[in-house]
Design a protein around this motif. Structure first.
Motif: not given
Length: 354
Positions: A260-265, A289-290, A305-317, A331-333
């Protein structure tokens, strides 16, 4: 049939029954009858670990000594050493099995390592051709009958890992046709070895690796492969199982989370839509996905929850890197604190975390 539980769980049940007996809730006969319905699972213990490590160290020492003098030994003597070591270690293991089962089994484990070393050494001696993964396939085939004959799930697990190395190493070496027979055997072993969860976990990994190989063999596009494994993960997570439910759910959750994270690219969607629309399609997929992840989080799923954090970080970068880092972490904290509060309330009310 007696119910098999671990030694720690048996001790806990025994202590609870002692308390019930002392409180007058059950009699001593009832407590004994209940305890007799349980059987402690067999597994690795301290002695098994020590003798296994000792046998492996001795074997490595002998192999190291031989390797240092390998060039000065004739081929005939080399073959005598390889076959002699293999036969001698296994014979000693079988002879010791009756009176010293743990030591005997450890020598048999050592024999499987000698067998694998012999495959590579003989191939090097006579300059046999073939692909490197083929050696792991031959090693796995040699360990397999021994695992079934001894009913040893750890040997079966080792054979499964060797077969997995063969599949992974075959990506650039042609299609691994042995997978058509090897994958069913891994699930047969799962049923043969009392439905070991560990064997099921690796059987699923082997099966997924083989499916990936099939996709590569047919030169499937990256988008199609990612979508295939995304839906396989959803099916593994959502399908109804009994004993195997937790293994399938965890592996399915991880599989559809990663894909799912890969498909957000956006770039991965360029096979399906034009370049101008790839970002829009990827964002729409990311929102869906989210949404699925948040739905699972509400049910107590920590992996989501882990993959939500990964997705958020992926869009942040990628797309919102203009935000100050301090604001992103704040915000993440806050999100993590909110989820932690939610999970704690759920657990307090008797909920479960999947």
């Amino acid at each position: 049939m007696k119910r098999q539980i671990t030694n720690a769980n048996f001790s806990l049940v025994s202590k609870e029954l002692d308390y019930f007996e002392s409180s007058g809730l059950i009699t001593g006969e009832q407590k004994t009858g209940i305890l007799e319905t349980y059987e402690i699972k067999g597994g690795l213990n301290f002695i098994q670990v020590v003798v296994t490590i000792g046998a492996i160290l001795v074997g490595l020492g002998v192999l190291s000594f031989i390797a240092s003098n390998w060039d000065g030994i004739s081929h005939f003597i080399k073959l005598l050493i390889i076959f002699g070591a293999f036969g001698g270690v296994n014979l000693a293991g079988y002879m010791l099995t009756e009176n010293n089962p743990r030591t005997g089994r450890s020598l048999i484990y050592l024999g499987t390592l000698v067998y694998g070393a012999g495959i590579f050494l003989i191939g090097q001696m006579y300059n046999f051709g073939g692909d490197f993964p083929t050696a792991f396939l031959l090693w796995s085939i040699g360990v397999l009958p021994l695992a079934f004959q001894l009913k040893d799930k750890y040997l079966m697990l080792f054979a499964n890992c060797l077969f997995g190395v063969y599949l992974l190493g075959s990506f650039d070496q042609g299609f691994p046709y042995a997978g058509w027979a090897g994958v069913p055997i891994t699930y047969l072993a799962f049923n043969y070895f009392n439905k070991s969860r560990l064997l099921l976990f690796f059987a699923n990994l082997t099966s997924l690796s083989f499916i990936f190989q099939i996709a590569l063999n047919y030169e499937a596009e990256g988008l199609h492969v990612a979508l295939l494994f995304f839906f396989i993960g959803l099916v593994m997570y959502g399908a109804k199982h009994n004993f195997e439910q937790d293994i399938f759910r965890v592996q399915g959750n991880i599989l559809f989370g990663v894909t799912g994270v890969i498909l957000t690219f956006p770039d991965i969607w360029d096979v399906l839509v034009n370049v101008q629309s790839t970002r829009l399609v990827s964002i729409l997929f990311a929102l869906a996905f989210v949404a699925v992840l948040f739905f699972l989080i509400r049910k107590g799923n920590l992996i989501s929850l882990i993959f939500v954090c990964i997705t958020i970080f992926r869009y942040y970068t990628d797309t919102i890197a203009f935000l100050p880092k301090s604001l992103f972490f704040i915000v993440g904290g806050l999100l993590l604190l909110a989820f932690g509060f939610y999970f704690e309330r759920m657990k307090t009310k008797g909920g479960t975390l999947a």
